[in-house]
Write an enzyme that holds these catalytic residues in place. Structure first.
Site, mmCIF file in Angstrom:
data_model
loop_
_atom_site.group_PDB
_atom_site.id
_atom_site.type_symbol
_atom_site.label_atom_id
_atom_site.label_comp_id
_atom_site.label_asym_id
_atom_site.label_seq_id
_atom_site.Cartn_x
_atom_site.Cartn_y
_atom_site.Cartn_z
ATOM 1 N N CYS A 139 1.369 -1.407 0.302
ATOM 2 C CA CYS A 139 -0.413 -0.169 -0.334
ATOM 3 C C CYS A 139 0.653 1.671 0.295
ATOM 4 C CB CYS A 139 -0.999 -0.039 1.378
ATOM 5 S SG CYS A 139 -1.958 -1.284 1.019
ATOM 6 N N CYS A 459 0.606 2.676 6.647
ATOM 7 C CA CYS A 459 0.941 1.240 6.871
ATOM 8 C C CYS A 459 0.011 0.150 5.873
ATOM 9 C CB CYS A 459 -0.183 0.646 8.211
ATOM 10 S SG CYS A 459 -1.706 0.328 7.202
#
Length: 475
Positions: A139, A459
């Protein structure tokens, strides 16, 4: 599933608005660990460093982020990336042959275009002499694309780099089973009819079972949603708190959309369809409606649902990054400086989603700033529970001392500065493209509100994380 974290995280601080009001004890600051120094305040007008190039964001755009299976479902990833690049070209009027390098992030690779950056660049009309490569880091893939661009410019290799990211969840590659793939390859090598018939005699119906893209973490065999549910439980984040936070994200995104703050969006004429002009995943609801949803991962007692999780999204983003000298020489007024950044990684089993907690104090120390110096926070919202668990971890001396080797907590971001134009829960999360959206939201918020510093954090799968300081460009 009970772990040591489940039993210890319940002892964390409750100063966050979102913390539970019961069964949590105060924290001690008396740890005797060999700790990293606390963040020290340094008063600075700018984070410019002697003998180092200033690197600026001239402009950044994205096509609308859409729910997977909607208007982009018949396209390929390079179509979306090309649209973002074309939008950037249109908005900046940058001569195509001036761009030295192009970098795109993506997570789920389309097998026909393994280097989607190159294919999209050619499709958008960039010079075939302009190198391009694709990077993947879950991500934070477009974050990696941006910081790679920063490195190329800082080292003097380039002056003008385009960085971006793309993801198309509407059409992820689904493979034949391994047995079927092996048989097909062997059949291709067979030279005689007898060899082919011998191979075909080994065929079994279960060879036809497809092999779907992995959802679980390879190292832990646990889905991110399952991990988010465990993390929320470990930090005593309730279902109500998660739903409240998700509703906040959608409500703020809707307000920002209505007031025209999402100015990084460029319209995209989908071939054979209408022009798409806005994100379609923003859905302000009510707590009553959200409470009706069943747990999505840990059933029947989990707290992570479809409503308080980010949704599968199609989208692409692109950003023009230059040395300040080159930008000014070409007549551009940059939007922001890209300053210090950091990458971190931690235990993917119990701390998969705590990247912002680990990255934030490190990037602040690197920049010589404190949380009080930050005017705008833009964090990736994978799940409500992930955000709220990070808030609690960041606001805990106990966690800082026992898990991070620090003397004191860094503190949680004040909500009045945090994701005030919505976040991934509401705007969407095309895995490879979110990082650029975060940075542009930060830059645009600083320009609108007159702030000086923004902190971007995210994250990522594998237990990784990223944080960056963005500094406003003087008006």
């Amino acid at each position: 599933m009970t772990t040591i974290l489940t039993s210890t995280f319940r002892n964390l601080s409750t100063t966050s608005k979102w913390a539970l009001r019961s069964s949590i004890r105060p924290l001690s600051c008396s740890s005797q660990l060999h700790s990293a120094p606390a963040v020290q305040t340094k008063s600075k007008k700018t984070l410019a460093k002697p003998n180092m190039k200033n690197i600026v964001v001239v402009e950044g755009v994205r096509i609308p982020f859409l729910l997977s299976g909607t208007s982009y479902k018949d396209l390929m990833p390079h179509d979306l990336a090309r649209a973002a690049l074309s939008g950037l070209l249109h908005r900046t009027n940058i001569p195509k042959d001036v761009v030295d390098y192009i970098i795109f992030g993506t997570v789920i690779q389309e097998v026909k275009t393994s280097n989607v950056a190159r294919e999209a660049a050619l499709g958008a009309g960039f010079s075939d002499k302009t190198p391009a490569h694709t990077v993947t880091m879950a991500c934070i893939s477009s974050n990696q694309a941006m910081t790679t661009a920063v490195g190329l410019i800082a080292s003097g290799q380039c002056d003008v780099v385009v960085a971006g990211g793309v993801e198309l969840m509407s059409d992820v590659p689904i493979r034949h089973s391994r047995n079927m793939r092996k048989m097909m390859l062997d059949l291709n090598k067979a030279k005689t009819l007898g060899q082919r018939l011998s191979l075909l005699s080994k065929f079994r119906l279960n060879f036809l079972s497809p092999e779907l893209p992995a959802v679980a973490e390879f190292s832990t065999n646990e889905t991110m949603g399952h991990s988010a549910d465990r993390l929320a439980a470990a930090f005593a984040v309730s279902r109500m708190e998660q739903d409240e936070y998700a509703l906040r994200s959608h409500s703020l995104a809707k307000k920002a959309q209505d007031e025209g703050h999402l100015s990084d969006i460029v319209p995209f004429k989908v071939p054979g369809k209408d022009t798409v002009t806005k994100d379609n995943g923003i859905r302000p609801s009510s707590l009553e409606q959200m409470a009706k949803l069943k747990p999505a991962f840990i059933k029947p007692y989990g707290t992570v649902t479809a409503a308080n999780s980010s949704f599968l999204t199609d989208g692409a983003s692109a950003m023009l990054i230059m040395s300040e000298d080159r930008a000014l020489a070409m007549g551009y007024k940059p939007k922001a400086y890209l300053r210090d950044f950091i990458y971190v990684s931690q235990d993917p089993k119990d701390q998969l989603l705590l990247g912002p907690t680990y990255a934030t104090p490190k990037v602040l120390e690197k920049a010589g700033l404190t949380m009080n110096d930050i005017d705008a926070f833009e964090f990736h919202e994978a799940f409500s529970g992930q955000i709220l668990a990070n808030f609690k971890a960041m606001d805990s001396d106990w966690f800082a001392q026992n898990y991070m080797g620090r003397k004191t907590k860094v503190g949680s971001p004040p909500l009045e500065k945090f994701n005030i134009w919505g976040g991934s829960l509401s705007l969407g999360h095309p895995f490879g493209a979110t990082g650029c959206r975060l940075v542009m939201a930060a830059a645009n918020r600083l320009r609108k509100d007159g702030g000086q510093y923004a902190l971007v954090a995210a994250c990522a799968a594998g237990g990784q994380g990223h944080a960056m300081i963005v500094e406003a460009y003087p008006k």
